[in-house]
Design an enzyme around this catalytic site. Structure first.
Site, PDB file in Angstrom:
ATOM      1  N   TYR A  50       0.829  -1.217   0.000  1.00  0.00           N
ATOM      2  CA  TYR A  50       0.000   0.000   0.000  1.00  0.00           C
ATOM      3  C   TYR A  50       0.864   1.269   0.000  1.00  0.00           C
ATOM      4  CZ  TYR A  50      -3.959  -2.979   0.291  1.00  0.00           C
ATOM      5  OH  TYR A  50      -4.896  -3.925  -0.031  1.00  0.00           O
ATOM      6  N   ARG A 109       1.611   2.159  -3.528  1.00  0.00           N
ATOM      7  CA  ARG A 109       0.448   2.728  -4.226  1.00  0.00           C
ATOM      8  C   ARG A 109       0.168   4.145  -3.732  1.00  0.00           C
ATOM      9  NH1 ARG A 109      -3.916  -1.904  -3.554  1.00  0.00           N
ATOM     10  NH2 ARG A 109      -5.242  -0.518  -4.765  1.00  0.00           N
ATOM     11  N   GLN A 121     -15.103   1.976  -5.767  1.00  0.00           N
ATOM     12  CA  GLN A 121     -14.343   0.867  -5.187  1.00  0.00           C
ATOM     13  C   GLN A 121     -12.875   1.256  -5.080  1.00  0.00           C
ATOM     14  OE1 GLN A 121     -15.917  -3.126  -7.008  1.00  0.00           O
ATOM     15  NE2 GLN A 121     -16.137  -1.510  -8.544  1.00  0.00           N
ATOM     16  N   ASN A 122     -12.530   2.391  -5.708  1.00  0.00           N
ATOM     17  CA  ASN A 122     -11.134   2.808  -5.784  1.00  0.00           C
ATOM     18  C   ASN A 122     -10.692   3.459  -4.480  1.00  0.00           C
ATOM     19  OD1 ASN A 122     -11.342   1.955  -8.426  1.00  0.00           O
ATOM     20  ND2 ASN A 122     -11.667   4.021  -9.236  1.00  0.00           N
ATOM     21  N   HIS A 146     -14.480   0.978  -0.320  1.00  0.00           N
ATOM     22  CA  HIS A 146     -13.343   0.115   0.032  1.00  0.00           C
ATOM     23  C   HIS A 146     -12.220   0.896   0.702  1.00  0.00           C
ATOM     24  CE1 HIS A 146     -14.673  -3.077  -3.113  1.00  0.00           C
ATOM     25  NE2 HIS A 146     -15.365  -3.147  -1.983  1.00  0.00           N
ATOM     26  N   GLY A 197     -15.939   1.243 -15.432  1.00  0.00           N
ATOM     27  CA  GLY A 197     -14.572   0.752 -15.225  1.00  0.00           C
ATOM     28  C   GLY A 197     -14.428  -0.291 -14.150  1.00  0.00           C
ATOM     29  N   THR A 198     -15.361  -1.246 -14.075  1.00  0.00           N
ATOM     30  CA  THR A 198     -15.193  -2.308 -13.089  1.00  0.00           C
ATOM     31  C   THR A 198     -15.503  -3.653 -13.733  1.00  0.00           C
ATOM     32  OG1 THR A 198     -15.832  -3.135 -10.897  1.00  0.00           O
ATOM     33  CG2 THR A 198     -17.529  -1.980 -12.160  1.00  0.00           C
ATOM     34  N   SER A 199     -14.769  -4.671 -13.264  1.00  0.00           N
ATOM     35  CA  SER A 199     -14.878  -6.000 -13.873  1.00  0.00           C
ATOM     36  C   SER A 199     -16.080  -6.770 -13.349  1.00  0.00           C
ATOM     37  CB  SER A 199     -13.607  -6.803 -13.571  1.00  0.00           C
ATOM     38  OG  SER A 199     -13.476  -6.962 -12.153  1.00  0.00           O
ATOM     39  N   ALA A 218     -12.893   4.950 -20.718  1.00  0.00           N
ATOM     40  CA  ALA A 218     -13.682   5.827 -19.824  1.00  0.00           C
ATOM     41  C   ALA A 218     -13.484   7.295 -20.172  1.00  0.00           C
ATOM     42  CB  ALA A 218     -13.277   5.560 -18.374  1.00  0.00           C
TER      43      ALA A 218
END
Ligand code: BV8
Length: 232
Positions: free
Chosen positions: A52, A55, A87-88, A105, A171-173, A215
């Site tokens: 983390y 990131r 979710q980002n 999240h 933009g999410t799977s 996007a």
């Protein structure tokens, strides 16, 4: 008009933030259970902190793209009529102009103290276990929701999904729950549903409409479609 927008890593991809499941994604170098679970943190806390910390540091090198900016413009016009849940854990929505962002999240720029439960805005590393600004204990962890942990703000999110006129996923799977189930909840309560993604997601069949592409192109065009009839 009540719109709920859910975003995932794909909205930040063109800003240079790696996604999870694309070929060069974050999980390419790691296994979920090794870096994004409470068990991993108990077993190898420093390794998880480094995952983390890297990131968090990388946020300094990325900037919002036109998709983030377009959602900021949409909020400016719709105000409370727009509910943005992401979710980002990056801060690109905020830097793109969105003021109300539900980080279900968690966030890279927040540290959670395992001793006092306090949250602090945090931009530095955590691998060297600095003292909590509130209680002084060296118990700060990333303020993110790992697999097996309960996402933040679910009651508010579910309330907004139930009264949405339109649910848009960007933009999410569609690989992770409960976020991946939001489209079904919204549709069951009468919302129109739209997927904006580079390719069909795992949940694409649950959407009434899907547009595939980048996007940074799809989102500004969609926001224009919503705002033009309103005179913006
Ligand atoms: C929970 C934070 C209970 C940390 C993350 C079996 C079945 C169903 C569920 C489960 C199951 N076993 C376990 C579960 C539950 C589990 C789960 O879903 N597991 C999965 C693996 C099956 N979920 C949980 O544990 C969650 N908690 O369930 O608690 C509960 C539930 C409800 C109410 C109360 C209690 C907690 C999950 C949270 C995990 N934390 N992130 C961190 O960031 O490190 S998950 C992480 O991956 C993200 O946050 C995100 O949520 C998720 C998916 O990532 P995406 O954002 O979708 O990114 P991805 O790379 O996958 O896809 C990118 C997409 O973008 C692609 O489709 C690509 O085509 C597209 N794209 C790429 N470039 C572009 C683009 N699109 C447009 N333009 C581009 N340029």
């Amino acid at each position: 008009m009540n719109i709920v927008v859910l975003t995932g890593a794909g909205i930040s991809a063109e800003s240079g933030v790696p996604t999870f499941r694309d070929a060069d994604g974050l999980w390419a170098g790691h296994r979920i259970e090794d870096v994004a679970t409470p068990e991993a943190y108990e077993a190898t806390p420093t390794a998880v902190q480094h995952f983390y910390d890297e990131r968090r540091r990388a946020l300094a090198d990325v900037t919002p793209n036109p998709a983030h900016v377009a959602l900021g413009r949409l909020e400016e016009v719709l105000g409370e009529g727009l509910f943005l849940v992401t979710q980002n854990i990056d801060d690109l929505h905020e830097r793109g102009g969105s003021q109300q962002v539900a980080h279900m999240h968690g966030e890279l720029l927040s540290a959670l103290c395992r001793s006092c439960g306090g949250r602090s805005h945090w931009t530095d590393d955590l691998y060297d276990f600095p003292p909590c600004p509130r209680c002084g204990m060296p118990e700060l962890r990333p303020d993110v929701v790992w697999f097996g942990e309960v996402p933040y703000g679910m009651d508010v999110i579910q309330g907004r999904l139930m009264r949405a006129d339109l649910f848009v996923s960007i933009g999410t799977s569609g690989a992770v729950y409960p976020a991946a189930g939001f489209v079904q909840m919204a549709a069951a309560c009468g919302a129109r549903t739209l997927e904006l993604n580079l390719e069909p997601s795992e949940g694409t069949d649950f959407f009434a409409e899907a547009r595939h592409g980048r996007a940074s192109e799809l989102v500004p065009a969609w926001v224009d479609e919503v705002l033009h009839p309103l005179g913006f």
